[in-house]
Design an enzyme around this catalytic site. Structure first.
Site, PDB file in Angstrom:
ATOM      1  N   ASP A   1     -10.402  -5.353  -1.002  1.00 34.38           N
ATOM      2  CA  ASP A   1      -9.405  -4.795  -0.082  1.00 34.38           C
ATOM      3  C   ASP A   1     -10.060  -3.948   1.007  1.00 34.38           C
ATOM      4  OD1 ASP A   1      -7.100  -3.799   1.067  1.00 34.38           O
ATOM      5  OD2 ASP A   1      -6.521  -2.551  -0.649  1.00 34.38           O
ATOM      6  N   GLY A   2      -9.842  -4.353   2.254  1.00 34.29           N
ATOM      7  CA  GLY A   2     -10.280  -3.552   3.395  1.00 34.29           C
ATOM      8  C   GLY A   2     -11.213  -4.305   4.328  1.00 34.29           C
ATOM      9  N   GLY A   3     -10.769  -4.544   5.538  1.00 34.36           N
ATOM     10  CA  GLY A   3     -11.627  -5.186   6.541  1.00 34.36           C
ATOM     11  C   GLY A   3     -12.006  -6.619   6.218  1.00 34.36           C
TER      12      GLY A   3
ATOM     13  N   GLY B   1      -5.273   0.880   7.565  1.00 34.08           N
ATOM     14  CA  GLY B   1      -5.577  -0.519   7.831  1.00 34.08           C
ATOM     15  C   GLY B   1      -6.523  -0.593   9.023  1.00 34.08           C
ATOM     16  N   GLY B   2      -7.072  -1.761   9.252  1.00 31.28           N
ATOM     17  CA  GLY B   2      -7.866  -1.998  10.460  1.00 31.28           C
ATOM     18  C   GLY B   2      -9.237  -1.355  10.485  1.00 31.28           C
TER      19      GLY B   2
ATOM     20  N   ASP C   1       0.835  -1.207   0.000  1.00 36.04           N
ATOM     21  CA  ASP C   1       0.000   0.000   0.000  1.00 36.04           C
ATOM     22  C   ASP C   1       0.865   1.250   0.000  1.00 36.04           C
ATOM     23  OD1 ASP C   1      -2.768  -0.960   0.181  1.00 36.04           O
ATOM     24  OD2 ASP C   1      -2.136  -1.823   2.098  1.00 36.04           O
TER      25      ASP C   1
ATOM     26  N   GLY D   1      -4.943  -7.407   5.793  1.00 35.78           N
ATOM     27  CA  GLY D   1      -3.849  -6.849   6.578  1.00 35.78           C
ATOM     28  C   GLY D   1      -3.954  -7.280   8.024  1.00 35.78           C
ATOM     29  N   SER D   2      -4.775  -6.550   8.789  1.00 35.73           N
ATOM     30  CA  SER D   2      -4.911  -6.824  10.224  1.00 35.73           C
ATOM     31  C   SER D   2      -5.299  -8.267  10.503  1.00 35.73           C
ATOM     32  CB  SER D   2      -5.990  -5.934  10.838  1.00 35.73           C
ATOM     33  OG  SER D   2      -5.877  -4.649  10.343  1.00 35.73           O
TER      34      SER D   2
ATOM     35  N   MET E   1      -2.112   4.550  -3.828  1.00 34.96           N
ATOM     36  CA  MET E   1      -3.109   5.533  -3.381  1.00 34.96           C
ATOM     37  C   MET E   1      -2.429   6.887  -3.455  1.00 34.96           C
ATOM     38  SD  MET E   1      -4.619   3.227  -0.298  1.00 34.96           S
ATOM     39  CE  MET E   1      -3.212   2.130  -0.407  1.00 34.96           C
TER      40      MET E   1
ATOM     41  N   GLY F   1      -6.825   4.433   2.974  1.00 35.42           N
ATOM     42  CA  GLY F   1      -6.027   5.331   3.790  1.00 35.42           C
ATOM     43  C   GLY F   1      -5.489   4.681   5.056  1.00 35.42           C
TER      44      GLY F   1
END
Ligand code: DX5
Ligand code: ZN
Length: 216
Positions: free
Chosen positions: A175-177, A144-145, A35, A197-198, A68, A142
């Site tokens: 991508d994301g959560g 993670g988490g 990222d 990620g997380s 990004m 923008g």
């Protein structure tokens, strides 16, 4: 076929990047998600080319690079040199998206287009055959988490129909959560690649978590 898993290095321990990249090498992860945030397109700065090169030095998996940044056209060659195999740009910053995609291909990389939660998938219909991977953001980019936006599942389904109707072979990546609560619904809707990620790095056994996501 198993789901492509692309763990996001954003959630790794930056003081132990070599260790964490080697952990990913030893896992069943398919890609490594990188990222890059510029503090302009998104309200956060992550890391840039020197850090990515350091990751590339140890990585034995393809680098799946998510830009990004406001001006991706200025950095296509740089990211190729830093080891990107897939270069993903945001739809929202590309005035001449078709031109950008041709430049990414000409530089010898796979093309990716990311869309924010508010961007409809239909906007990609005329360029879908030029896109290897569509990255559907399931959070606002923008950080993670963040919490997964549930309407993403419908968006994946719509994009899958669009891809099939056009006879394209584009991969849908989310991508994301992403976690074990939403992974199956995303795959059932047509996603074949998941960024996490997380969920991976904060788990007790990241290697096992990656394996489980792959079997979604
Ligand atoms: C968000 C990034 C994501 C992020 C995902 O802007 O694009 O790739 O690292 O992290 P999690 O899985 O923690 O939401
Ligand atoms: Zn990302």
């Amino acid at each position: 076929m198993s789901t492509i898993v692309s763990p996001s290095i954003l959630a790794a321990d930056f003081a132990n990047l070599e260790r964490d990249v080697k952990m990913l090498n030893s896992s069943e992860a398919d890609w490594i998600h990188i990222d890059i945030m510029d503090g302009q397109f998104v309200p956060n700065i992550s890391f840039g080319l020197p850090v990515m090169k350091a990751i590339h030095k140890h990585a034995e998996k393809p680098l799946d690079v998510h830009l990004m940044i406001e001006t991706p056209d200025d950095y296509i060659e740089d990211f190729k040199e830093a080891g990107a195999e897939i270069l993903t740009v945001h739809y929202e910053v590309c005035r001449h998206l078709h031109r950008t995609l041709q430049a990414i291909k000409a530089a010898g990389m796979k093309t990716g287009v990311a869309i924010n939660p508010h961007t409809p998938v239909d906007l990609l219909q005329d360029v879908i055959k030029d896109i290897d991977v569509v990255l559907i953001m399931s959070v606002n980019p923008g950080f993670g988490g963040q919490k997964f936006i549930p309407s993403t599942v419908d968006k994946v389904r719509k994009l899958k129909n669009l891809i099939d109707n056009k006879g394209a072979t584009t991969i849908i990546e989310v991508d994301g959560g992403v976690n074990s609560d939403n992974a199956k619904s995303l795959v059932d809707a047509g996603a074949s690649a998941l960024v996490a990620g997380s969920f991976v790095f904060k788990s007790d056994d990241p290697v096992q978590t990656i394996k489980e996501l792959r079997n979604t």
